[in-house]
Design a protein around this motif. Structure first.
Motif, PDB file in Angstrom:
ATOM      1  N   LYS A 182      78.722 -57.496 -35.250  1.00 16.03           N
ATOM      2  CA  LYS A 182      78.013 -58.470 -34.415  1.00 16.03           C
ATOM      3  C   LYS A 182      78.873 -59.706 -34.232  1.00 16.03           C
ATOM      4  O   LYS A 182      79.510 -60.188 -35.174  1.00 16.03           O
ATOM      5  CB  LYS A 182      76.685 -58.853 -35.072  1.00 16.03           C
ATOM      6  CG  LYS A 182      75.802 -59.748 -34.234  1.00 16.03           C
ATOM      7  CD  LYS A 182      75.228 -59.024 -33.035  1.00 16.03           C
ATOM      8  CE  LYS A 182      74.275 -59.912 -32.232  1.00 16.03           C
ATOM      9  NZ  LYS A 182      73.727 -59.203 -31.047  1.00 16.03           N
ATOM     10  N   LYS A 209      74.481 -45.578 -47.365  1.00 21.24           N
ATOM     11  CA  LYS A 209      74.073 -46.831 -46.703  1.00 21.24           C
ATOM     12  C   LYS A 209      73.617 -47.916 -47.688  1.00 21.24           C
ATOM     13  O   LYS A 209      72.942 -48.862 -47.309  1.00 21.24           O
ATOM     14  CB  LYS A 209      72.923 -46.584 -45.698  1.00 21.24           C
ATOM     15  CG  LYS A 209      73.202 -45.504 -44.669  1.00 21.24           C
ATOM     16  CD  LYS A 209      74.344 -45.886 -43.754  1.00 21.24           C
ATOM     17  CE  LYS A 209      74.542 -44.849 -42.664  1.00 21.24           C
ATOM     18  NZ  LYS A 209      75.707 -45.168 -41.791  1.00 21.24           N
ATOM     19  N   SER A 242      71.356 -54.400 -50.582  1.00 20.66           N
ATOM     20  CA  SER A 242      70.044 -54.898 -50.990  1.00 20.66           C
ATOM     21  C   SER A 242      70.133 -56.162 -51.841  1.00 20.66           C
ATOM     22  O   SER A 242      69.106 -56.735 -52.213  1.00 20.66           O
ATOM     23  CB  SER A 242      69.295 -53.818 -51.788  1.00 20.66           C
ATOM     24  OG  SER A 242      70.049 -53.444 -52.944  1.00 20.66           O
ATOM     25  N   TYR A 284      73.935 -59.981 -41.568  1.00 17.27           N
ATOM     26  CA  TYR A 284      72.589 -59.388 -41.575  1.00 17.27           C
ATOM     27  C   TYR A 284      72.444 -58.370 -40.445  1.00 17.27           C
ATOM     28  O   TYR A 284      71.997 -57.231 -40.662  1.00 17.27           O
ATOM     29  CB  TYR A 284      71.556 -60.512 -41.422  1.00 17.27           C
ATOM     30  CG  TYR A 284      70.112 -60.062 -41.413  1.00 17.27           C
ATOM     31  CD1 TYR A 284      69.390 -59.962 -42.604  1.00 17.27           C
ATOM     32  CD2 TYR A 284      69.464 -59.750 -40.219  1.00 17.27           C
ATOM     33  CE1 TYR A 284      68.053 -59.558 -42.602  1.00 17.27           C
ATOM     34  CE2 TYR A 284      68.136 -59.349 -40.209  1.00 17.27           C
ATOM     35  CZ  TYR A 284      67.436 -59.261 -41.401  1.00 17.27           C
ATOM     36  OH  TYR A 284      66.118 -58.851 -41.394  1.00 17.27           O
ATOM     37  N   ASP A 285      72.842 -58.757 -39.241  1.00 15.27           N
ATOM     38  CA  ASP A 285      72.704 -57.863 -38.097  1.00 15.27           C
ATOM     39  C   ASP A 285      73.652 -56.673 -38.182  1.00 15.27           C
ATOM     40  O   ASP A 285      73.314 -55.562 -37.753  1.00 15.27           O
ATOM     41  CB  ASP A 285      72.938 -58.626 -36.796  1.00 15.27           C
ATOM     42  CG  ASP A 285      71.734 -59.453 -36.385  1.00 15.27           C
ATOM     43  OD1 ASP A 285      70.620 -59.143 -36.840  1.00 15.27           O
ATOM     44  OD2 ASP A 285      71.905 -60.402 -35.609  1.00 15.27           O
ATOM     45  N   ILE A 287      74.710 -55.157 -40.947  1.00  9.32           N
ATOM     46  CA  ILE A 287      74.139 -54.206 -41.905  1.00  9.32           C
ATOM     47  C   ILE A 287      72.992 -53.438 -41.262  1.00  9.32           C
ATOM     48  O   ILE A 287      72.873 -52.211 -41.407  1.00  9.32           O
ATOM     49  CB  ILE A 287      73.655 -54.938 -43.173  1.00  9.32           C
ATOM     50  CG1 ILE A 287      74.851 -55.516 -43.938  1.00  9.32           C
ATOM     51  CG2 ILE A 287      72.867 -53.990 -44.074  1.00  9.32           C
ATOM     52  CD1 ILE A 287      74.451 -56.420 -45.091  1.00  9.32           C
ATOM     53  N   ARG A 288      72.155 -54.146 -40.529  1.00  7.46           N
ATOM     54  CA  ARG A 288      71.019 -53.505 -39.855  1.00  7.46           C
ATOM     55  C   ARG A 288      71.504 -52.475 -38.833  1.00  7.46           C
ATOM     56  O   ARG A 288      70.996 -51.350 -38.774  1.00  7.46           O
ATOM     57  CB  ARG A 288      70.172 -54.580 -39.161  1.00  7.46           C
ATOM     58  CG  ARG A 288      69.010 -54.043 -38.339  1.00  7.46           C
ATOM     59  CD  ARG A 288      68.227 -55.166 -37.676  1.00  7.46           C
ATOM     60  NE  ARG A 288      69.065 -56.015 -36.838  1.00  7.46           N
ATOM     61  CZ  ARG A 288      69.444 -55.711 -35.605  1.00  7.46           C
ATOM     62  NH1 ARG A 288      69.064 -54.557 -35.052  1.00  7.46           N
ATOM     63  NH2 ARG A 288      70.193 -56.544 -34.904  1.00  7.46           N
ATOM     64  N   LEU A 289      72.505 -52.848 -38.031  1.00 10.80           N
ATOM     65  CA  LEU A 289      73.038 -51.944 -37.019  1.00 10.80           C
ATOM     66  C   LEU A 289      73.697 -50.713 -37.647  1.00 10.80           C
ATOM     67  O   LEU A 289      73.708 -49.628 -37.051  1.00 10.80           O
ATOM     68  CB  LEU A 289      74.054 -52.675 -36.137  1.00 10.80           C
ATOM     69  CG  LEU A 289      73.471 -53.733 -35.182  1.00 10.80           C
ATOM     70  CD1 LEU A 289      74.587 -54.585 -34.601  1.00 10.80           C
ATOM     71  CD2 LEU A 289      72.668 -53.074 -34.066  1.00 10.80           C
ATOM     72  N   GLU A 293      69.561 -51.071 -45.414  1.00 16.44           N
ATOM     73  CA  GLU A 293      68.279 -51.750 -45.645  1.00 16.44           C
ATOM     74  C   GLU A 293      68.546 -53.244 -45.795  1.00 16.44           C
ATOM     75  O   GLU A 293      69.020 -53.707 -46.831  1.00 16.44           O
ATOM     76  CB  GLU A 293      67.614 -51.202 -46.906  1.00 16.44           C
ATOM     77  CG  GLU A 293      66.222 -51.775 -47.151  1.00 16.44           C
ATOM     78  CD  GLU A 293      65.550 -51.206 -48.383  1.00 16.44           C
ATOM     79  OE1 GLU A 293      64.584 -51.807 -48.866  1.00 16.44           O
ATOM     80  OE2 GLU A 293      66.024 -50.156 -48.875  1.00 16.44           O
ATOM     81  N   VAL A 294      68.262 -53.989 -44.743  1.00 13.24           N
ATOM     82  CA  VAL A 294      68.609 -55.406 -44.745  1.00 13.24           C
ATOM     83  C   VAL A 294      67.655 -56.222 -45.613  1.00 13.24           C
ATOM     84  O   VAL A 294      66.454 -55.977 -45.646  1.00 13.24           O
ATOM     85  CB  VAL A 294      68.622 -55.985 -43.314  1.00 13.24           C
ATOM     86  CG1 VAL A 294      69.810 -55.479 -42.548  1.00 13.24           C
ATOM     87  CG2 VAL A 294      67.346 -55.657 -42.574  1.00 13.24           C
ATOM     88  N   HIS A 296      66.933 -60.346 -46.296  1.00 13.97           N
ATOM     89  CA  HIS A 296      67.243 -61.678 -45.777  1.00 13.97           C
ATOM     90  C   HIS A 296      67.801 -62.559 -46.882  1.00 13.97           C
ATOM     91  O   HIS A 296      67.370 -62.491 -48.024  1.00 13.97           O
ATOM     92  CB  HIS A 296      65.980 -62.313 -45.184  1.00 13.97           C
ATOM     93  CG  HIS A 296      66.254 -63.405 -44.212  1.00 13.97           C
ATOM     94  ND1 HIS A 296      66.485 -64.699 -44.601  1.00 13.97           N
ATOM     95  CD2 HIS A 296      66.380 -63.397 -42.857  1.00 13.97           C
ATOM     96  CE1 HIS A 296      66.704 -65.450 -43.534  1.00 13.97           C
ATOM     97  NE2 HIS A 296      66.647 -64.679 -42.466  1.00 13.97           N
TER      98      HIS A 296
END
Length: 306
Positions: A182, A209, A242, A284-285, A287-289, A293-294, A296
């Protein structure tokens, strides 16, 4: 008024190199979104311009048999963003260059010009650094390849010699396959804005992951040139996705590597805040993409308060 000594449209890369060798006062122009501004402002007044804008061999995107993606230097940003290879494999780059200027600029500006201009604010630069892209340069003595991470030597300065033409950028399969990323740009407005700060993060997660197998962190306007924060990358590599502490580990190390300055766009102190905040958001984005498991980063703060 544009004070231009002469204008020559090269027929090929070899023709452009020969023209540059013959005229010591000549420089390359492609889309012209940077060069013509310098001419108008008087910094490059009286120059001879050698145009490479209409050379077919310098346009387009292709994939070699080994998976290497080749982006020709005179490819416009609009073409990059909408190309199927870019959308499938390098969508982060397409999104980054789609934040440059307005539609008219993106239809004209080229990737080669954006990189070769040497500006630390170039929206493509930090992403290309995190892709470990190679710049291909052709000159009177042949062809050479330079990592984009090593391309910049100072503000507005690069390793490209005046008589060299940047012909393409190469990104090996290993640098995009299994990776997600990102790019975040901060500016005072959303359109037609030079970046106050740009941040690019790319991650490659473990097969399950759960861990960060590899990571890249790049910035624009966080130093005199676009930079990679390699110590920050090293510190986060191997950490669990995590673990909310990954964000502060990345940020704390990055802040030791950057060298932002104050300018009329933003103070050094504000840029330091952006360096931290944009890195958290981009990680954060990313890892999500990538399917992780994001968690915050604020969850780490809440744990500390208990």
């Amino acid at each position: 008024m544009f004070d231009i000594k002469s204008f020559y449209e090269a027929k090929s890369v070899r023709d452009a190199v020969d023209a540059l060798v013959k005229d010591e006062n000549a420089e390359i122009i492609s889309g012209g979104t940077d060069v013509l501004i310098r001419v108008r402002e008087g910094r490059d007044a009286g120059k001879s311009l050698i145009s490479i804008h209409n050379i077919p061999e310098l346009k387009g995107v292709e994939m070699k048999a080994d998976g290497t993606i080749v982006i020709k230097a005179a490819t416009s940003f609009s073409h990059l963003t909408n190309h199927e290879i870019i959308k499938k494999h390098l969508n982060m780059l397409g999104e980054a260059v789609d934040q440059v200027g307005g539609p008219q600029v993106r239809n004209t500006a080229t990737l080669g010009g954006n990189i070769c201009n040497g500006a630390t604010s170039a929206d493509s630069a930090s992403t290309m650094c995190t892709l470990n892209a190679m710049a291909v340069l052709e000159g009177e003595h042949g062809v050479r390849r330079v990592p984009v991470c090593e391309f910049y030597t100072g503000p507005g300065k690069t390793v490209r010699e005046r008589t060299e033409v940047c012909t393409a950028f190469e990104i090996p399969r290993s640098e995009y396959e299994g990776w997600e990323g990102k790019y975040y740009k901060y500016g005072k407005r959303k359109a037609m804005e030079i970046a106050t700060l740009g941040c690019a993060v790319r991650v490659k997660l473990s097969e399950d992951k759960k861990r960060i197998e590899d990571i890249r962190l790049g910035y624009g306007v966080a130093a005199p040139t676009p930079i990679r924060c390699r110590e920050a990358e090293k510190a986060v590599r191997g950490m669990a996705v995590s673990d909310p502490a990954i964000y502060e580990v990345l940020v704390s190390k990055a802040l030791q590597e950057v060298k932002p300055r104050s300018s009329w766009r933003a103070s050094k102190e504000f840029r330091l805040q952006l360096i931290a905040e944009l890195a958290r958001r981009a990680l954060y984005d990313s890892i999500r993409l990538a399917g992780g498991e994001v968690v915050h980063w604020e969850e780490n703060e809440m744990e500390a308060e208990k």
